[in-house]
Design a protein around this motif. Structure first.
Motif, short mmCIF file in Angstrom:
data_model
loop_
_atom_site.label_atom_id
_atom_site.label_comp_id
_atom_site.label_asym_id
_atom_site.label_seq_id
_atom_site.Cartn_x
_atom_site.Cartn_y
_atom_site.Cartn_z
N MET A 1 0.82 -1.20 0.00
CA MET A 1 0.00 0.00 0.00
C MET A 1 0.87 1.26 0.00
O MET A 1 0.52 2.27 -0.63
CB MET A 1 -0.97 0.01 1.20
N ALA A 2 2.01 1.21 0.69
CA ALA A 2 2.91 2.36 0.68
C ALA A 2 3.41 2.63 -0.73
O ALA A 2 3.52 3.78 -1.17
CB ALA A 2 4.07 2.12 1.64
N GLU A 3 3.72 1.56 -1.45
CA GLU A 3 4.21 1.73 -2.82
C GLU A 3 3.09 2.28 -3.72
O GLU A 3 3.34 3.10 -4.60
CB GLU A 3 4.73 0.40 -3.39
N VAL A 4 1.88 1.83 -3.48
CA VAL A 4 0.76 2.33 -4.27
C VAL A 4 0.52 3.82 -3.96
O VAL A 4 0.27 4.63 -4.85
CB VAL A 4 -0.51 1.50 -4.02
N ASP A 5 0.64 4.16 -2.69
CA ASP A 5 0.47 5.57 -2.30
C ASP A 5 1.46 6.47 -3.03
O ASP A 5 1.14 7.57 -3.44
CB ASP A 5 0.69 5.74 -0.78
N TYR A 6 2.67 5.93 -3.16
CA TYR A 6 3.71 6.68 -3.86
C TYR A 6 3.28 6.95 -5.30
O TYR A 6 3.37 8.08 -5.79
CB TYR A 6 5.02 5.88 -3.80
N VAL A 7 2.78 5.93 -5.96
CA VAL A 7 2.33 6.09 -7.34
C VAL A 7 1.19 7.11 -7.41
O VAL A 7 1.10 7.93 -8.32
CB VAL A 7 1.92 4.72 -7.93
N LYS A 8 0.32 7.06 -6.41
CA LYS A 8 -0.79 8.03 -6.37
C LYS A 8 -0.27 9.45 -6.17
O LYS A 8 -0.80 10.41 -6.72
CB LYS A 8 -1.75 7.69 -5.23
N LYS A 9 0.77 9.57 -5.35
CA LYS A 9 1.35 10.90 -5.10
C LYS A 9 1.90 11.50 -6.38
O LYS A 9 2.00 12.71 -6.53
CB LYS A 9 2.47 10.81 -4.06
N LEU A 10 2.25 10.64 -7.32
CA LEU A 10 2.74 11.13 -8.61
C LEU A 10 1.60 11.65 -9.47
O LEU A 10 1.82 12.12 -10.58
CB LEU A 10 3.49 10.03 -9.36
N GLY A 11 0.37 11.49 -8.97
CA GLY A 11 -0.77 12.03 -9.69
C GLY A 11 -1.59 10.98 -10.42
O GLY A 11 -2.54 11.30 -11.14
N VAL A 12 -1.25 9.70 -10.21
CA VAL A 12 -1.97 8.64 -10.90
C VAL A 12 -3.34 8.41 -10.24
O VAL A 12 -3.44 8.36 -9.01
CB VAL A 12 -1.16 7.32 -10.86
N LYS A 13 -4.39 8.31 -11.05
CA LYS A 13 -5.72 8.01 -10.53
C LYS A 13 -5.98 6.52 -10.65
O LYS A 13 -5.57 5.89 -11.62
CB LYS A 13 -6.79 8.76 -11.33
N ILE A 14 -6.66 5.94 -9.68
CA ILE A 14 -7.00 4.51 -9.77
C ILE A 14 -8.51 4.35 -9.68
O ILE A 14 -9.13 4.85 -8.74
CB ILE A 14 -6.32 3.69 -8.67
N VAL A 15 -9.08 3.67 -10.65
CA VAL A 15 -10.51 3.35 -10.60
C VAL A 15 -10.63 1.86 -10.26
O VAL A 15 -10.14 1.01 -11.01
CB VAL A 15 -11.20 3.62 -11.95
N TYR A 16 -11.24 1.54 -9.14
CA TYR A 16 -11.40 0.15 -8.73
C TYR A 16 -12.69 -0.42 -9.30
O TYR A 16 -13.54 0.30 -9.81
CB TYR A 16 -11.40 0.04 -7.20
N ASN A 17 -12.84 -1.73 -9.15
CA ASN A 17 -14.07 -2.42 -9.60
C ASN A 17 -14.35 -2.15 -11.07
O ASN A 17 -15.50 -2.09 -11.48
CB ASN A 17 -15.27 -1.98 -8.76
N ALA A 18 -13.31 -1.96 -11.85
CA ALA A 18 -13.49 -1.64 -13.26
C ALA A 18 -12.83 -2.73 -14.10
O ALA A 18 -11.62 -2.73 -14.30
CB ALA A 18 -12.88 -0.28 -13.57
N ILE A 19 -13.64 -3.67 -14.54
CA ILE A 19 -13.12 -4.77 -15.36
C ILE A 19 -13.17 -4.35 -16.81
O ILE A 19 -14.25 -4.20 -17.38
CB ILE A 19 -13.97 -6.04 -15.14
#
Ligand SMILES: Cc1cc2nc3c(=O)[nH]c(=O)nc-3n(C[C@H](O)[C@H](O)[C@H](O)COP(=O)(O)OP(=O)(O)OC[C@H]3O[C@@H](n4cnc5c(N)ncnc54)[C@H](O)[C@@H]3O)c2cc1C
Ligand SMILES: Cc1cc2nc3c(=O)[nH]c(=O)nc-3n(C[C@H](O)[C@H](O)[C@H](O)COP(=O)(O)OP(=O)(O)OC[C@H]3O[C@@H](n4cnc5c(N)ncnc54)[C@H](O)[C@@H]3O)c2cc1C
Ligand code: SF4
Ligand code: SF4
Ligand code: FES
Lengths: 286, 489
Positions: free
Chosen positions: B217-235
């Motif tokens: 989760m810390a690594e994912v947070d880092y990617v988010k801090k770079l401005g990346v948006k994540i949409v969950y539940n999206a197949i």
């Protein structure tokens, strides 16, 4: 996201909720389902998309309270949000102008059969629907089904309403009447789907059933939902949920649905206790 | 540490590292990493090794002889500047070490834990020729952990917005890498993830005791801090198609990193009995859905007594060790070849053995037997011997006739590999795939048969490794950047 905008009690233990989920509302087709998770601690459970309104961006879910998750879902109120809703999942029903289609829904199975009946009707078929329940109070969606069917037959096990008997009895009568049936769609408890399939096999009427195996991801990744159809293993979430009723190994499906009975019971008891504690606490404060 | 001996003996067995001829004066030995007691840890989900202390890390770092021609770099799929980061640790400059790692590897805390180092960087380390290789993976883990625990995460400079939009399908290591790289280059990046959590196999497959979820989760947070948006539940394929991502959502380029998530079964009788799981399901229930904490979490998992895990890879080890932690009395790995052919990392095999997992090698199940209620009661197993090498170069196991016997079990976890999940490719016929369903992509660019669409990681390679998925992500991000910048926007 996934806010509940309407909630209706359809019969004892059967509830309908309308959920704001614009994307799924736009995309979904008859026969498809969603998987939801109420909160961070929740289990992922599948529910058929009974209806949708692309204009308002809502989907309709109709469910029977049978265990922890469905009870908890039934306890949510208008305005509450469901944490995760993923879909539309599964292959859509093959809808085409076929001729006369009989849609059989037993118990809560009326909910998933409704969108199919509606789509079949819209495609120009003659739709005859048979819906059944144990007794009059448990019958759901009679009016909705009537609105999308050329003819509606209602049965109750105890005879408190409609014809006395099972949906299979009504189906057999219909066949005997000489009504030429081109397709049968049957959804309900596994025993019912098995009985319908056994009956239609005798008369060589193509039969589609929608299987409700236990699921986790709904993307074909875990294989937990596997069923045997025509001797081969299929994953219900991606290869189904609809299969040829004459090929399905219903006995295996029934056994597989019972894998977690013990834990489900535990979860349910715990949920009831929590709820009682909460009520007691509230009353205590007053 | 015994773990090290295993590593060494297997490398020697494979004939890759010649044994030292004459013993020289004693050098500093490879530093062991303290870990939880095997019997204690076999019943909890906490991480097994504790990691190096500052002092141990500095001692271990001093074992690196700072080669002029560092072979270790060639052994690393993302070519980390290994001598430089180890030097920094030796000098006590831990932040600097972490900085060097981050330049080439966005997920060092993860790779330091799960990379098959003994087959990569450490295999070619010169110190390993006459002794034990420098513990590169452990040092990598140390520097990354130190940074996470002691420093504010520094977000690197982000290039000015390019006006280009990239869609990433799948939030596994491949997708996360592409997303991070493209965001840094100033692109507008959105990840679409099928599940409700990011990380791919790192979150649903690899268990907590091997890779704590907080690190993912810390690594994912880092990617988010770079401005990346994540949409969950999206197949993708259901929720939106690739075509719609381009035409309706206005993305300029798409990366497919959907992994290899289709569980194989053995096609033997009894495989659909109650109590037979795919490793994917077993691990997903336990890791992603936290069934190990039932009833605090709602998702159930079987309470097994005697478990057989079929297979010999990392996935099999993870499933077996999870079963033990879920309370099974006896867990057996049933593998049709011998220890030498086992694809699992040495460290995982070693840890599993230490925890009391039984290994039945050269054994293969032929059927699973059920009771009257459809529950697994036992498994019929046949003994195998090794014959001639097959296409993979490994000696082919052949059944020994008449050697069948029955093994009492109540749970069978099938862990014989994963194939490409056809959900997305089925919906996208323009995407060329090979006969196994893997997407065909150019090795140098990750470009697929569809214009503007790139793919990498397990969906291309078949079930591979985290670091290879990340390596592909890097390659793809470069090509996607170039492609997007060539468009008139
Ligand atoms: C494709 C599909 C569509 C469905 N559509 C509807 C619907 O429209 N309305 C409706 O009322 N029900 C529907 N179901 C069944 C519904 O998913 C279950 O009733 C629900 O999961 C029960 O969860 P629970 O926690 O309330 O009960 P539990 O006490 O956990 O379970 C009760 C029974 O439900 C089944 N079940 C449990 N967990 C799962 C799971 N994760 N996935 C699937 N089944 C499970 C098992 O057979 C179990 O014995 C559908 C199932 C499938 C597979
Ligand atoms: C139990 C287990 C243990 C392992 N142990 C190790 C190890 O010790 N060391 C090592 O190096 N490797 C290990 N591996 C392999 C490694 O995890 C994989 O090679 C790596 O995760 C592949 O990365 P990826 O990004 O290609 O795919 P994944 O990690 O598989 O991620 C793919 C993501 O895409 C999502 N997705 C799939 N389809 C869609 C769709 N249609 N739309 C949107 N999203 C979608 C999935 O939900 C998932 O999140 C292990 C694998 C497993 C299963
Ligand atoms: S990323 Fe893997 S291969 Fe590269 S240095 Fe680190 S542990 Fe070694
Ligand atoms: S090969 Fe080994 S000793 Fe040489 S630089 Fe790399 S880690 Fe250090
Ligand atoms: S629910 Fe996991 S494969 Fe169908």
């Amino acid at each position: 996201m996934n806010r509940i905008v309407e909630k209706t009690i359809l019969s004892e233990g059967v509830k309908e909720i309308i959920v704001h989920s614009p994307h799924i509302a736009r995309k979904r087709k008859a026969g498809q389902f969603i998987i939801l998770r109420i909160d961070e601690y929740g289990e992922r459970i599948p529910l058929t998309i009974a209806d949708s309104d692309p204009e308002t961006g809502t989907i309709t879910l109709i469910f029977q309270e049978v265990g922890k998750t469905t009870y908890a879902l039934g306890d949510l109120e208008v305005g509450d949000e469901i944490l995760d809703v993923v879909g539309p999942l599964g292959k859509p029903t093959h809808v085409a102008k076929i001729g006369t289609v009989v849609c059989v829904g037993g118990g809560i199975g009326v909910a998933p059969v409704y969108p199919i009946a509606k789509a079949m009707k819209e495609a120009g078929n003659k739709v005859i629907s048979i819906i059944g329940s144990r007794n009059r109070d448990l019958l759901i969606m009679e009016e909705m089904m009537s609105a999308v069917s050329d003819r509606l037959i209602v049965t109750t096990d105890d005879g408190s309403y409609g014809l006395h008997g099972f949906v299979t009895d009504a189906l057999e009568n219909l066949i005997e009447e000489g009504e030429g049936l081109d397709l049968c769609v049957a959804i309900g408890p596994v025993v019912m789907m098995r009985a319908v399939s056994n009956l239609t096999r005798e008369y060589d009427i193509k039969t589609v059933v929608s299987l409700n195996s236990i699921m986790v991801d709904g993307t074909g990744m875990c294989g937990g939902c596997r069923v045997t159809v025509g001797g081969d293993t299929h994953f219900v979430c991606v290869d189904g949920p609809e299969f040829d009723g004459h090929q399905v190994n219903f006995d295996e499906l029934m056994l597989r649905q019972k894998i977690y009975l013990k834990q489900e019971k535990e979860a349910m008891e715990r949920y009831h206790k929590c709820k009682l504690d909460k009520i007691a606490e509230r009353e205590g404060v007053r | 540490m015994p773990g090290d001996k295993v590593v060494n003996s297997k490398t020697a067995q494979k004939g890759k590292a010649p044994k030292a001829l004459k013993p020289k004066k004693p050098k500093i030995p490879r530093q062991p990493m303290p870990e939880q007691d095997p019997l204690e840890r076999a019943r909890n989900f906490n991480e097994v090794p504790f990691g190096y202390s500052n002092e141990t890390a500095m001692i271990e770092a001093s074992r690196c002889i700072q080669c002029k021609k560092p072979y270790c770099i060639d052994g690393c799929p993302v070519e980390i500047n290994i001598p430089a980061f180890i030097r920094a640790i030796k000098d006590g400059e831990f932040a600097k070490a972490a900085g060097i790692l981050k330049k080439d590897n966005a997920l060092p805390a993860i790779c330091g834990r799960v990379c098959p180092q003994e087959d990569q960087c450490e295999k070619v380390c010169v110190v390993g020729i006459k002794g034990e290789p420098v513990a590169i993976g452990r040092l990598e883990r140390f520097a990354a952990d130190w940074e996470r625990e002691n420093m504010e995460i520094i977000v690197p400079e982000i290039a000015p917005p390019t006006g280009r939009k990239a869609a990433i399908i799948g939030a596994g290591p491949a997708g996360l890498t592409v997303a991070g790289e493209l965001a840094r280059l100033g692109h507008d990046v959105t990840i679409f993830e099928a599940l409700h959590k990011p990380g791919g196999v790192l979150i649903y497959g690899i268990p907590e005791f091997r890779l704590p979820k907080s690190i993912v989760m810390a690594e994912v947070d880092y990617v988010k801090k770079l401005g990346v948006k994540i949409v969950y539940n999206a197949i993708i394929g259901k929720y939106l198609t690739i075509d719609e991502l381009f035409k309706e959502e206005g993305f300029h380029s798409i990366f497919i990193g959907v992994g290899a998530g289709l569980p194989y079964f053995m096609n033997i009788p009894g495989e659909n009995l109650n109590g037979v799981y795919s490793a994917n399901e077993y691990l997903t229930r336990s890791n992603l859905m936290k069934a190990y904490d039932f009833p605090n979490y709602d998702t159930p998992i079987m309470r097994s007594r005697k478990v057989a895990v079929i297979g010999g890879g990392n996935v099999a080890m993870d499933a077996a060790r999870t079963a033990l932690r879920l309370g099974a009395e006896e867990v057996t790995i049933v593998y049709r070849r011998s220890l030498k052919e086992m694809p699992a990392r040495d460290e995982e095999i070693h840890h599993a053995k230490e925890e009391g997992i039984i290994f039945k090698l050269l054994n293969n199940p032929t059927r699973i037997n059920g009771d009257d209620n459809g529950w697994v009661r036992s498994m019929t197993v046949i003994k195998m011997e090794l014959g001639e090498p097959d296409a993979s170069g490994r000696r082919r196991p052949v059944p020994i006739e008449g050697s069948e016997y029955e093994m009492e079990v109540d749970t069978v976890i099938v862990s014989i590999g994963n194939g490409a999940n056809p959900l997305l490719t089925r919906m996208t016929p323009e995407l060329k795939t090979n006969k196994w369903g893997n997407i065909i992509a150019d090795e140098k660019t990750c470009a697929t048969s569809m214009k503007g669409v790139y793919a990498g990681g397990d969906i291309v390679l078949g079930a591979a490794t985290v670091i290879l998925a990340m390596g592909a992500g890097k390659v793809a991000s470069r090509a996607m950047h170039e492609y997007m910048m060539s468009l008139d926007v």
